[in-house]
Motif scaffolding. Structure first.
Motif, PDB file in Angstrom:
ATOM      1  N   UNK A 171      31.066   4.072  24.991  1.00 19.55           N
ATOM      2  CA  UNK A 171      32.427   3.984  25.510  1.00 19.55           C
ATOM      3  C   UNK A 171      33.360   4.899  24.739  1.00 19.55           C
ATOM      4  N   UNK A 172      33.148   4.993  23.437  1.00 17.74           N
ATOM      5  CA  UNK A 172      33.982   5.859  22.604  1.00 17.74           C
ATOM      6  C   UNK A 172      33.847   7.318  23.038  1.00 17.74           C
ATOM      7  N   UNK A 173      32.609   7.749  23.307  1.00 14.78           N
ATOM      8  CA  UNK A 173      32.380   9.119  23.759  1.00 14.78           C
ATOM      9  C   UNK A 173      33.071   9.372  25.090  1.00 14.78           C
ATOM     10  N   UNK A 174      32.977   8.408  25.999  1.00 12.91           N
ATOM     11  CA  UNK A 174      33.644   8.546  27.296  1.00 12.91           C
ATOM     12  C   UNK A 174      35.159   8.641  27.124  1.00 12.91           C
ATOM     13  N   UNK A 175      35.706   7.843  26.208  1.00 18.32           N
ATOM     14  CA  UNK A 175      37.149   7.854  25.984  1.00 18.32           C
ATOM     15  C   UNK A 175      37.611   9.160  25.340  1.00 18.32           C
ATOM     16  N   UNK A 176      36.792   9.730  24.488  1.00 19.65           N
ATOM     17  CA  UNK A 176      37.145  11.010  23.888  1.00 19.65           C
ATOM     18  C   UNK A 176      37.262  12.094  24.960  1.00 19.65           C
ATOM     19  N   UNK A 177      36.297  12.116  25.892  1.00 22.81           N
ATOM     20  CA  UNK A 177      36.352  13.093  26.982  1.00 22.81           C
ATOM     21  C   UNK A 177      37.561  12.850  27.865  1.00 22.81           C
ATOM     22  N   UNK A 178      37.841  11.573  28.140  1.00 20.07           N
ATOM     23  CA  UNK A 178      39.003  11.238  28.967  1.00 20.07           C
ATOM     24  C   UNK A 178      40.298  11.665  28.278  1.00 20.07           C
ATOM     25  N   UNK A 179      40.419  11.379  26.978  1.00 19.21           N
ATOM     26  CA  UNK A 179      41.642  11.724  26.260  1.00 19.21           C
ATOM     27  C   UNK A 179      41.854  13.234  26.239  1.00 19.21           C
ATOM     28  N   UNK A 180      40.783  13.998  26.037  1.00 16.60           N
ATOM     29  CA  UNK A 180      40.920  15.448  26.064  1.00 16.60           C
ATOM     30  C   UNK A 180      41.470  15.900  27.417  1.00 16.60           C
ATOM     31  N   UNK A 181      40.968  15.304  28.499  1.00  8.11           N
ATOM     32  CA  UNK A 181      41.410  15.693  29.831  1.00  8.11           C
ATOM     33  C   UNK A 181      42.881  15.402  30.083  1.00  8.11           C
ATOM     34  N   UNK A 182      43.337  14.183  29.748  1.00 14.61           N
ATOM     35  CA  UNK A 182      44.742  13.855  30.022  1.00 14.61           C
ATOM     36  C   UNK A 182      45.671  14.586  29.062  1.00 14.61           C
TER      37      UNK A 182
END
Length: 267
Positions: A171-182
């Motif tokens: 989940x942390x990895x997914x959130x890192x990718x999401x945060x980079x995008x937004x």
């Protein structure tokens, strides 16, 4: 302040009284962030990272040195929005009403606050959960809701204190990718505390490495990796070289921190 800087921490020192004495936590810490930059702060546990954020947020007063956010003549206006380590969502409020709390505290009417927050639900992957309760959200969704609550306040600087520290690895990895995008979409100025070196490299333009307490800036490392960054970049030689440099600095400081027999509380 230089026009290239929206955050300027200059020779920041902080002492706390303890048992009739004083304990120095920060010792002439200096670093900066420009508009739209993503800067991470790493260092041994208990070195004073959260104290820096408390000063930036106006929750603590420096013993000496200065902290400037925005223009030097911005006065008493609060220009930072602070997201702490825990999501702190109120279980009795809906997700939508949790995300409006910061606006309501500032005096924005509930109707307008709801409208402002609702506009961000799609970008934050929360569409359809406006009327859900926090208990109905996954860990990653709770963190996105907490970050939406931070972002919707419209402050030019976001302070993120270990935003993904409580999440599992996937989940942390997914959130890192999401945060980079937004972040790339909205281009906020972000300062983030993290203990995850790879997270710092993956997300940041620059990484500030603090020493053991009392904290000084041991090194500032520019992350000159192209964006957008894909997850497979972490296996590249360029990524590995930055990680190796940061690990070497942190290793020596962690050893120094372990030899300190004082409290391990993270000030």
């Amino acid at each position: 302040m230089s026009p290239e800087r929206i955050v300027d921490v200059a020779s920041l020192s902080k002492e706390f009284p303890t048992r009739g004495k004083s304990r120095q936590v920060l010792d002439a810490v200096s670093f900066h962030a420009g508009p739209g930059e993503f800067v991470s702060v790493i260092g041994p546990s208990g070195c004073g990272k959260s104290t820096i954020f408390n000063v930036l947020a106006g929750l603590e007063t420096p013993t000496s040195g200065t902290v400037t956010v925005g223009a030097a003549d911005s006065g008493s206006e609060v220009l930072t929005a602070y997201m702490p380590q825990k999501d702190l969502l109120f279980p009795w409020r809906t997700v939508l009403d949790n995300t409006t709390l910061g606006l309501e505290v500032q005096g924005v009417s509930k109707k307008i606050a709801r409208s402002m927050a609702r506009e961000l639900f799609s970008a934050f992957g929360l569409s359809g959960f406006e009327n859900a309760t926090p208990s109905q959200l996954s860990g990653g969704m709770r963190q996105r809701a907490a970050m939406l609550r931070t972002v919707v306040q419209g402050k030019p600087v976001l302070l993120l204190d270990e935003p993904f520290g409580a999440l599992d690895s996937l989940t942390r990895t997914e959130m890192q990718s999401w945060l980079q995008g937004v972040w790339q979409q909205y281009r906020w100025t972000v300062l983030m505390i993290t203990h995850d070196i790879r997270e710092a490299i993956y997300l940041s333009d620059r990484v500030v490495v603090l020493s053991a307490r009392p904290a000084t800036v041991k090194r500032v490392v520019d992350v000159a990796l192209p964006r957008p960054r894909e997850l497979d970049m972490i296996t590249s030689p360029e990524f590995a070289a930055i990680e190796r440099e940061l690990l070497q600095v942190l290793h020596s400081e962690t050893l120094a921190s372990l030899s300190d027999q004082t409290s391990s509380k993270d000030y």
